[in-house]
Design an enzyme around this catalytic site. Structure first.
Site, PDB file in Angstrom:
ATOM      1  N   PHE A 180       0.884  -1.355   0.160  1.00  0.00           N
ATOM      2  CA  PHE A 180       0.096   0.018   0.079  1.00  0.00           C
ATOM      3  C   PHE A 180       0.880   1.160   0.136  1.00  0.00           C
ATOM      4  O   PHE A 180       2.274   1.173   0.115  1.00  0.00           O
ATOM      5  CB  PHE A 180      -0.951   0.018   1.256  1.00  0.00           C
ATOM      6  CG  PHE A 180      -0.245   0.002   2.700  1.00  0.00           C
ATOM      7  CD1 PHE A 180      -0.011   1.501   3.249  1.00  0.00           C
ATOM      8  CD2 PHE A 180      -0.016  -0.828   3.281  1.00  0.00           C
ATOM      9  CE1 PHE A 180       0.525   1.552   4.414  1.00  0.00           C
ATOM     10  CE2 PHE A 180       0.864  -0.923   4.601  1.00  0.00           C
ATOM     11  CZ  PHE A 180       0.883   0.335   5.085  1.00  0.00           C
ATOM     12  N   CYS A 181       0.349   2.448  -0.341  1.00  0.00           N
ATOM     13  CA  CYS A 181       0.808   3.706  -0.319  1.00  0.00           C
ATOM     14  C   CYS A 181      -0.146   4.725  -0.466  1.00  0.00           C
ATOM     15  O   CYS A 181      -1.396   4.479   0.132  1.00  0.00           O
ATOM     16  CB  CYS A 181       1.840   3.786  -1.695  1.00  0.00           C
ATOM     17  SG  CYS A 181       0.724   3.529  -3.163  1.00  0.00           S
ATOM     18  N   THR A 182       0.009   5.821  -0.639  1.00  0.00           N
ATOM     19  CA  THR A 182      -0.695   7.111  -0.644  1.00  0.00           C
ATOM     20  C   THR A 182      -2.184   6.700  -1.429  1.00  0.00           C
ATOM     21  O   THR A 182      -3.183   6.768  -1.137  1.00  0.00           O
ATOM     22  CB  THR A 182      -0.060   8.383  -0.790  1.00  0.00           C
ATOM     23  OG1 THR A 182       1.218   8.564  -0.078  1.00  0.00           O
ATOM     24  CG2 THR A 182      -1.068   9.558  -0.605  1.00  0.00           C
ATOM     25  N   ILE A 209      -4.026   4.341   0.423  1.00  0.00           N
ATOM     26  CA  ILE A 209      -4.495   4.804   1.803  1.00  0.00           C
ATOM     27  C   ILE A 209      -5.750   5.711   1.644  1.00  0.00           C
ATOM     28  O   ILE A 209      -6.786   5.660   2.281  1.00  0.00           O
ATOM     29  CB  ILE A 209      -3.569   5.360   2.424  1.00  0.00           C
ATOM     30  CG1 ILE A 209      -2.528   4.378   2.912  1.00  0.00           C
ATOM     31  CG2 ILE A 209      -4.288   5.801   4.024  1.00  0.00           C
ATOM     32  CD1 ILE A 209      -1.072   4.962   3.454  1.00  0.00           C
TER      33      ILE A 209
END
Length: 253
Positions: A180-182, A209
């Site tokens: 996951f990331c932004t 996210i």
């Protein structure tokens, strides 16, 4: 009220400069500010402005078949979080420098936010495999918040991820890994690279996210999500940490 957007799409762009010029022209016409990167592999946008002008801009972009399915993530602020509009052509829309992680050759499998929330509640995926959440962001971002129990890496930039992950590979072998990331762009490339490296049970969090916050809220997430503009970070209700003069706890992690 300012409407803030984050969006990206991997798609073949045969003339990145032509697309960049068109994006710049139409964003300027609508008084939008923010940052847009264009490359042969696609487009990455962070734009903010009046809600009607934002809607008009994305209606224009979605009319292009290459971007018809592009998801746009929205949040709001009292103040404009960008000082100017920048549209640039780059070799990649997120620098990773790995030929074995090209999203143009196919996407890595993904998991929806609601499904990930269920897996976190269970402590395993639907097949009983242990779950590992892999944070692909840098240490500065992680300091503002991350998913509970996530594997975080001591990196300052995304290109350092492959080396930093090596010591953890054996521990990940029997788990279902969700990167996951932004907003989804880094975890998509990371998942593709991991598949190319023979790590088969790797998924990307659909929408990152911000997509998780938008779809299901903040369950299982501690803190805020760092963003690369003057808002600094967003909470699970997509409220900015800093919003012009209205910034309670400004500067606090």
């Amino acid at each position: 009220m300012i409407t803030n957007t984050a969006a990206y799409q991997f798609a073949p762009i045969h003339d990145p400069q032509q697309l960049a010029d068109s994006v710049l022209e139409r964003a300027q016409q609508r008084a939008l500010k923010g940052s847009v990167l264009v490359a042969e592999e696609g487009i990455n946008l962070f734009l903010a402005g009046d809600a009607e002008q934002i809607a008009s801009f994305y209606a224009w972009l979605h009319a292009d078949a290459r971007f018809a399915q592009m998801r746009v993530k929205y949040s709001h602020s009292a103040e404009q979080p960008f000082a100017r509009l920048k549209v640039k052509v780059k070799p990649e829309i997120i620098s990773f420098r790995r030929d074995d992680a090209s999203p143009l050759q196919g996407r890595a499998p993904s998991v929806a936010p609601a499904v990930l929330r269920k897996w976190m509640q269970q402590g395993h995926d639907d097949h009983g495999r242990p779950l590992v959440l892999l944070d692909t962001r840098n240490a500065q971002e992680v300091a503002y918040g991350t998913f509970q129990g996530a594997l975080t890496l001591p990196i300052d930039k995304f290109t350092e991820l492959p080396e930093a992950l090596q010591p953890h590979r054996a521990a990940l072998a029997d788990a279902t890994v969700v990167s996951f990331c932004t907003g989804g762009i880094r975890c998509e490339k990371a998942a593709l690279w991991m598949h190319a490296e023979g790590m088969d049970n790797v998924l990307q969090l659909e929408g990152g996210i911000l997509g998780y916050f938008e779809d299901v809220g903040g369950e299982g997430y501690d803190g805020r999500c760092f963003v690369f503009d003057e808002r600094v970070a967003l909470d699970a209700e997509l409220r900015p940490l800093v919003d012009g003069a209205a910034c309670a706890d400004a500067g606090k992690i």
